[in-house]
Design a protein around this motif. Structure first.
Motif, short mmCIF file in Angstrom:
data_model
loop_
_atom_site.label_atom_id
_atom_site.label_comp_id
_atom_site.label_asym_id
_atom_site.label_seq_id
_atom_site.Cartn_x
_atom_site.Cartn_y
_atom_site.Cartn_z
N GLU A 171 1.01 -1.16 0.18
CA GLU A 171 -0.04 -0.35 0.34
C GLU A 171 1.14 1.12 0.11
O GLU A 171 0.57 2.55 -0.84
CB GLU A 171 -0.78 -0.16 1.56
N ILE A 172 1.86 1.35 0.78
CA ILE A 172 2.97 2.39 0.78
C ILE A 172 3.81 3.14 -0.68
O ILE A 172 3.48 3.50 -1.46
CB ILE A 172 4.32 2.07 2.04
N ASN A 173 3.64 1.29 -1.34
CA ASN A 173 4.51 1.43 -2.69
C ASN A 173 2.95 2.19 -3.32
O ASN A 173 3.47 2.70 -4.19
CB ASN A 173 4.41 0.44 -3.27
N LYS A 174 1.91 1.77 -3.80
CA LYS A 174 0.66 2.07 -4.49
C LYS A 174 0.15 3.64 -4.19
O LYS A 174 -0.02 3.77 -5.34
CB LYS A 174 -0.55 0.95 -3.56
N ARG A 175 0.93 3.93 -2.43
CA ARG A 175 0.63 5.26 -3.03
C ARG A 175 2.05 6.21 -2.42
O ARG A 175 2.68 7.56 -1.47
CB ARG A 175 0.49 6.19 -1.26
N PHE A 176 3.34 5.50 -3.75
CA PHE A 176 4.48 6.18 -3.61
C PHE A 176 4.43 7.72 -3.20
O PHE A 176 5.07 7.97 -2.44
CB PHE A 176 5.04 5.60 -4.56
N ASP A 177 3.78 8.55 -4.62
CA ASP A 177 3.83 9.66 -4.63
C ASP A 177 3.21 10.67 -3.43
O ASP A 177 3.38 11.50 -3.16
CB ASP A 177 3.37 10.51 -6.33
N ASP A 178 2.28 10.54 -2.77
CA ASP A 178 2.15 11.12 -1.78
C ASP A 178 2.92 10.35 -0.29
O ASP A 178 3.27 12.05 -0.09
CB ASP A 178 0.93 9.89 -0.72
N PHE A 179 3.56 9.94 -0.63
CA PHE A 179 4.99 9.72 0.97
C PHE A 179 5.99 10.45 0.65
O PHE A 179 6.84 11.56 1.27
CB PHE A 179 5.10 8.04 0.86
N LEU A 180 6.51 10.21 -0.93
CA LEU A 180 7.21 11.18 -1.46
C LEU A 180 7.33 12.52 -0.93
O LEU A 180 8.16 13.78 -1.36
CB LEU A 180 7.74 10.94 -3.55
N GLN A 181 6.21 13.15 -2.09
CA GLN A 181 5.32 14.64 -1.79
C GLN A 181 5.79 15.09 -0.49
O GLN A 181 6.54 15.84 0.84
CB GLN A 181 4.58 14.81 -2.58
N ALA A 182 5.61 14.48 0.57
CA ALA A 182 4.83 14.71 2.37
C ALA A 182 6.77 14.56 2.62
O ALA A 182 6.97 15.80 3.12
CB ALA A 182 4.22 13.55 2.79
N GLU A 183 7.47 13.24 2.78
CA GLU A 183 8.79 13.51 3.25
C GLU A 183 9.47 14.60 2.21
O GLU A 183 10.90 15.25 2.75
CB GLU A 183 9.67 12.36 2.42
N VAL A 184 9.85 15.10 0.89
CA VAL A 184 10.48 16.16 0.41
C VAL A 184 10.14 17.08 0.89
O VAL A 184 10.94 17.73 1.40
CB VAL A 184 9.99 15.64 -1.48
N ALA A 185 8.78 17.94 0.98
CA ALA A 185 7.29 19.00 1.42
C ALA A 185 8.61 19.11 3.39
O ALA A 185 9.05 20.04 3.49
CB ALA A 185 6.11 18.49 2.28
N ASP A 186 9.40 17.94 4.09
CA ASP A 186 9.52 18.02 5.52
C ASP A 186 10.58 18.57 5.56
O ASP A 186 11.48 19.13 6.12
CB ASP A 186 9.34 17.20 6.29
N THR A 187 11.56 17.69 4.62
CA THR A 187 12.70 17.54 4.93
C THR A 187 14.14 18.72 3.95
O THR A 187 14.76 18.46 3.58
CB THR A 187 13.79 16.34 4.89
N GLY A 188 13.40 17.87 2.40
CA GLY A 188 13.81 19.33 1.83
C GLY A 188 14.26 18.77 0.88
O GLY A 188 15.21 19.02 -0.28
N LYS A 189 14.74 17.29 0.75
CA LYS A 189 15.52 15.91 0.14
C LYS A 189 15.91 15.93 -1.08
O LYS A 189 14.35 16.88 -1.37
CB LYS A 189 16.13 14.86 1.14
N PRO A 190 16.55 15.61 -1.71
CA PRO A 190 16.41 15.50 -3.19
C PRO A 190 14.88 14.34 -3.80
O PRO A 190 15.38 13.27 -2.86
CB PRO A 190 17.59 15.33 -3.89
N VAL A 191 14.27 14.92 -4.37
CA VAL A 191 13.35 13.93 -4.98
C VAL A 191 14.04 12.85 -5.50
O VAL A 191 13.70 11.57 -5.25
CB VAL A 191 12.33 14.18 -6.04
N SER A 192 14.95 12.62 -6.42
CA SER A 192 15.95 11.81 -6.47
C SER A 192 16.48 10.81 -5.15
O SER A 192 16.63 9.53 -5.93
CB SER A 192 17.55 12.25 -7.57
N LEU A 193 17.03 11.35 -4.45
CA LEU A 193 16.81 11.11 -3.48
C LEU A 193 15.84 10.13 -1.87
O LEU A 193 16.67 9.16 -2.12
CB LEU A 193 18.07 11.45 -2.13
#
Ligand code: NAD
Length: 504
Positions: free
Chosen positions: A94-116
């Protein structure tokens, strides 16, 4: 892409639709703290407000622990390990299904590169659930036959039982990855959890609540309370008498405070703490590999990795060449917006952390360091000028006793010093109270074994860095940690072993 505000049960701020409303997750519901107390979360990239987070008080922590206790006594605690394992596989999927939501949330909080984040944080966040589902399905138990005076004999077998309600206190540097590294084994073993994410990275822990509901994990098994440490949700959770064990990742000083809190009730703790990790580069190394590995270990995630290298010791014949090569590579790092594919380094997590890192940049100069590169604040384009940016920095010329060389900075910076002999460098590497990780670069096999066995660190990499098999023991020596996590080692913490002796 889904809106995190909707995912977390909030409505967003009336002033700005971009500002998320992050709520606590208790007994399967998103709830605001009584009295509506909130704190602000800003973007490390721009400095703009991105979320208003509901700060759990004692009442919410009580409710979360109560929900976790009720769930422990429900079907979850009695479910067959294989069945729980299947549910954890569903969580990972389910995390993998919502990969983009998790990615967007993690990047917003931390500012880390999307590539990482798209290669490390989110895939590992999901993989942790599969690894521990497999571990719990395959773990064997002890069995002993014994003699008895009457000749009939007896058998002994050991069973693993959940330890109970586990308090999980998390840092901000790899938020989802490090949180699930604890939540996944805790749940695999049949425990229930109350998670306190870092105040700097609340979003992915909140999103995970929705995943738990979606795959049918019973309500109360996974709970999240937001807030700070002392006088806030962190302290309320670690002091709570209903919490049976505490697992923590963060600074060594915080770990010591948590250990004191856990002493009430004599509750077990697992502590993953700070480091000041050395890299040792011998003249016989594969030079390019050593440069590549050291670049990553110093600068990936803007140097905010517990396993990162802040002390590099290079054998004198290649010292100048190594410094020049690392400088050239560091100066090629591209600071920029997370979603820009060319970005290789993001900002630090917050202005507060930037102040700390910059205080070391200043201190290093005062201590007499040669600033090989960096040492200041980069000029960023207008939209990012208020972000928590610092330059990647390399120093040489400091004595081993300088605070810049002995204290954890947790930024994109490192000190490089020459050495002359194997015995000498082992002593220098071992001189600090930390003992989390080390890297050794050499093509001499005997030396690799010799040095690795004598370095006082929980993890030693030879000719690599951050190469992880999740079944291996992970943790620090000395003031870098107590206990080991990973594979069956996690089970030691998250279960109680019970021996049953049957007289035949
Ligand atoms: P931190 O210690 O400041 O905070 C970690 C968590 O503890 C946060 O959720 C915070 O709110 C909470 N907290 C703070 N004081 C508390 C208290 N008195 N009681 C209960 N909770 C409290 O650490 P950080 O700044 O978030 O993370 C960076 C640190 O984490 C670095 O030192 C780094 O080396 C370490 N770290 C270690 C590992 C490891 O595996 N060894 C991994 C990642 C980070």
């Amino acid at each position: 892409m889904l809106d995190v505000a909707r995912q977390t049960g909030g409505s967003g701020s009336p002033q700005s639709p971009a500002v998320k409303d992050i709520l606590n997750f208790i007994a399967g519901e998103y709830v605001a703290a009584k009295g509506g107390k909130r704190f602000d979360k800003s973007s490390p990239v721009t400095g703009a407000l991105i979320a208003r987070v509901s700060e759990a008080g004692q009442a919410e922590v009580d409710a979360a622990v109560k929900a976790a206790r009720a769930a422990l006594e429900g079907p979850w605690g009695r479910m067959a390990p294989a069945e729980r394992g299947d549910m954890l596989y569903a969580v990972a999927n389910e995390i993998n299904k919502r990969f983009d939501d998790f990615l967007q949330a993690e990047v917003a909080d931390t500012g880390k590169p999307v590539s990482l984040a798209s290669h490390l944080d989110i895939p590992r966040g999901a993989a942790n659930f599969k690894v521990f589902a497999d571990t719990i399905k395959n773990v064997a138990t002890e069995f002993f036959e014994m003699g008895t005076p009457d000749g009939a004999g007896a058998i002994n077998y050991a069973v693993r039982r959940p330890i109970g309600v586990v308090g999980v206190i998390c840092p901000w540097n790899l938020p989802l990855l490090l949180m699930t590294w604890k939540v996944a084994p805790a749940l695999a073993c049949g425990n229930t959890v109350v998670v306190k994410p870092s105040e700097e990275s609340p979003q992915t822990a909140a999103l995970l609540g929705d995943v738990m509901n979606a795959v049918g994990v019973p309500k109360g098994v996974y709970n999240v309370v937001h807030g700070f440490g002392p006088g806030s949700a962190g302290e309320f959770l670690t002091r709570h008498p209903g919490v049976n064990a505490i697992t923590f990742t963060g600074e060594t000083r915080t770990g010591a405070a948590i250990m004191k809190a856990a002493a009430d009730g004599a509750r077990p703790v697992s502590l993953e703490m700070g480091g000041k990790n050395p890299a040792i580069v011998f003249a016989d190394c594969d030079f390019e590999a050593a440069i590549d590995g050291t670049m990553r270990s110093c600068f990936v995630n803007c140097g905010q990795v517990c396993l990162g290298t802040e002390r590099v010791y290079v054998e004198r014949p290649i010292f100048e060449k190594f410094v020049a090569a690392l400088k050239a590579r560091a100066e090629k790092l591209k600071l920029g917006a997370p979603e820009d594919a060319a970005t290789t380094m993001g900002p630090l997590i917050s202005q507060e952390h930037r102040d700390k890192v910059l205080s070391y940049y200043k201190k290093a100069r005062e201590e007499g360091a040669t600033v090989v590169t960096g040492g200041g604040v980069p000029k960023m384009p207008d939209g990012m000028a208020k972000g928590a940016w610092v330059e990647p920095t390399i120093w040489t010329g400091l004595p081993d006793t300088a605070p810049t060389v002995t204290e954890e900075i947790f930024g994109p910076c490192t000190h490089i010093a020459p050495f002359d002999a194997e015995e000498e460098v082992i002593k220098r590497a071992n001189a600090l109270d930390y003992g989390l990780a080390a890297s050794v670069w050499t093509t001499n096999l005997a030396r690799a074994h010799r040095v690795a066995s004598r370095i006082e660190a929980g993890i030693v990499w030879v000719n690599s860095w951050f190469l992880r098999d999740l079944r291996t023991p992970f943790g620090g020596m000395k003031q870098s940690g107590i206990g080991r996590e990973g594979g069956v080692h996690s089970l030691e913490f998250y279960t109680e072993l019970k021996n049953v002796c049957i007289k035949l």
